[in-house]
Every structure is written in C-alpha cells, then in structure tokens.
Design an enzyme around this catalytic site. Structure first.
Site, PDB file in Angstrom:
ATOM      1  N   HIS A  56       0.827  -1.209   0.000  1.00 12.13           N
ATOM      2  CA  HIS A  56       0.000   0.000   0.000  1.00 12.13           C
ATOM      3  C   HIS A  56       0.865   1.265   0.000  1.00 12.13           C
ATOM      4  O   HIS A  56       2.051   1.242   0.327  1.00 12.13           O
ATOM      5  CB  HIS A  56      -0.915   0.016   1.233  1.00 12.13           C
ATOM      6  CG  HIS A  56      -0.165   0.090   2.535  1.00 12.13           C
ATOM      7  ND1 HIS A  56       0.345   1.268   3.050  1.00 12.13           N
ATOM      8  CD2 HIS A  56       0.182  -0.872   3.419  1.00 12.13           C
ATOM      9  CE1 HIS A  56       0.964   1.033   4.188  1.00 12.13           C
ATOM     10  NE2 HIS A  56       0.883  -0.258   4.440  1.00 12.13           N
ATOM     11  N   GLU A 109      -2.170  -6.748   7.473  1.00 10.18           N
ATOM     12  CA  GLU A 109      -0.838  -6.627   8.058  1.00 10.18           C
ATOM     13  C   GLU A 109      -0.738  -7.520   9.298  1.00 10.18           C
ATOM     14  O   GLU A 109      -1.757  -7.920   9.894  1.00 10.18           O
ATOM     15  CB  GLU A 109      -0.569  -5.157   8.430  1.00 10.18           C
ATOM     16  CG  GLU A 109       0.794  -4.890   9.067  1.00 10.18           C
ATOM     17  CD  GLU A 109       1.971  -5.280   8.179  1.00 10.18           C
ATOM     18  OE1 GLU A 109       2.138  -6.494   7.937  1.00 10.18           O
ATOM     19  OE2 GLU A 109       2.724  -4.393   7.757  1.00 10.18           O
TER      20      GLU A 109
END
Length: 279
Positions: free
Chosen positions: A11, A89
């Site tokens: 990202h 994550e």
C-alpha cells in the site's frame, strides 16, 4: 499445466508510515497525500497489464491503493476488487499505534530480536505465514480451476490456436532488467490462465515472500542480494511472480520471481515519495 501471474504491491504511504509508527491491524489510517501519489504512480506503471483478478487487504490503506491502481489501468478499471482479511498486516497487539522504537525496546527487554519478537496480543511470524500460505493455496486452486474450464477471461479474445486464454504483456523487462523465463525479448506476450493483482502490507509481504523462498524454493533474480530479499518493500513497491502448477499439482508449485520490491515508478513522485521501509 496451470500458469498464472502474481503481482504483489504494498500500500501507499500513511502519516504513520512517515512517522515510523506501527499500524498493524488496529490502526486503520488512510493514505497520505504522498501515499495517493505513490498509488497513482504504481497504477501508471501497471497501466498496460491486463489483470483478471484483484485482491486487497480489507484495511483502508490497502483498499485505497488498489482502487487507485485500477483507476489508472487501461483494460480493467471496472474489475471488482475482492477484500480478504488474510491479506491484513501482521497484528502487533499492544505495540500498535506506538513508535517502531518501542517495539524494538520491547524485544530487547525480552531478550529477543526484532522483527521475530511478538508483543502481547500480537501475531507470531508463524501465524502470519499460515495466513499467507492459506491465501496462496486459494490462488493456486483458482488458477487450476480456470485452466481446467478454459473460460474466456474479461476482455480476452481467442487466439489463432483456438484456445480462449489471454496473452498478457508485462512491463518488467523494461523496468527490472530481469526478463521473464523463456521470453524472447522485452514486451514478449505470455499466455496465462490468470493474472492476479494483490495489494497488501510490508511485514506481511516480507513473510509471504519468505514462505515462497524457504518453503517453495522460489527462483530469484540472479542480481538479488540477501539484504534486498529480507528488506521490507517501500510503499507501493511492486513484486511480480510467475507460478506454474504441473498437472494441477497444488503441493508443488513452481514459482519464479521476476522482480522484487520494484520502485522505479517512485522516482518522479518526489523526495517525500520514497517512504521509509517501516512495517
């Protein structure tokens, strides 16, 4: 033989990335202005790549990045992005929302090394790897199913041979210096059953790639150094793999890494654009 391309992108930058603060799963920050520029730049870099499937972590920073990348694509802007919690994550528990320096201090106090240290309430590296393994096996099953059915892929036209598989053009030979195996020149089209884009996170991606190398014997670019292999991808760093499954054998995928943590598209983003490689 099932064969698919796998493009993995981290990202874009958030203000927490810039401030070297752990986000994990509990801090769901949007992209910063720099992060949006990075995502747009990655989208331009990948604009000529025809993706058949797009998967993203369901955390906001990844969702915004995936949307920005597709928004620049010439072929699949309307492709549905599927959000998957397996791409989140690593969970850092009590360390989330705190400086990376705090995590390092916790690890030191526990007599352990960072990043293998697991703070209270966090995920172990093995747990993260299990998530990554489960998702990758899902992708392999998807590709095998497509190879067996030989459907017409979105935007695909049948080749002269009569098959309905698409030919995909990759930018890697122009940007990475590593040609895809068996290609006969830059921009050579390759036939794939699927071409998959995945948007995820730094620590997760490092663990996933570690699984590819240590467990699945992924073939790496000849010029890749050990430090490059173990480092966290920069924000919107792009990695590309080609996965082959002989006779639909899911247990023995043949994986070739074409490029790892590619970031040449960030050159024109500006000095702020090359974000710190923080988890």
């Amino acid at each position: 033989m099932a064969r698919f391309g796998l493009t993995v992108v981290r990202h874009g930058e958030t203000k927490y990335n810039k401030g070297k603060i752990l986000q994990g799963q509990g801090v769901d920050e949007p992209l910063s202005a720099t992060g949006f520029r990075q995502a747009d730049a990655a989208g331009v870099f990948l604009s000529n790549v025809k993706f058949t499937h797009v998967f993203s972590s369901d955390l906001l920073r990844a969702k915004q990045t995936a949307a920005a990348i597709l928004g620049k694509n010439k072929f699949c802007r309307d492709l549905e992005i599927k959000y998957d919690a397996r791409l989140r994550e690593r969970k850092y528990g009590v360390a989330e929302g705190r400086p990376l320096a705090d995590l390092k201090a916790m690890a030191k106090d526990a007599g352990e090394q960072c990043p293998s240290f697991t703070p209270a309430g966090g995920e172990t590296l093995d747990q993260v790897r299990e998530r990554a393994r489960d998702f990758f096996e899902f992708l392999c099953q998807l590709a095998v199913g497509l190879e067996q059915k030989e459907p017409v892929l979105p935007g695909a036209s049948s080749r002269s041979s009569g098959t309905s598989k698409e030919q995909f053009v990759f930018p890697w030979t122009d940007h990475c210096g590593e040609a895809e195996p068996s290609s006969e020149g830059a921009g050579c089209s390759k036939t794939l059953d699927a071409n998959i884009l995945v948007v995820s996170h730094g620590a997760y991606m490092r663990n996933w790639i570690g699984y590819f190398v240590s467990d699945l014997n992924c073939t790496l670019p000849a010029n890749l150094t050990k430090s490059q292999l173990s480092s966290v991808s920069p924000n919107t760093g792009v990695s590309h793999f080609v996965v082959k499954l002989e006779n639909g054998n899911l247990s023995k995928p043949e994986i070739t890494c074409v490029c790892l943590n590619q970031d040449s598209h960030l050159v024109d983003v500006g000095a702020e654009g090359v974000a710190s490689k923080v988890f």
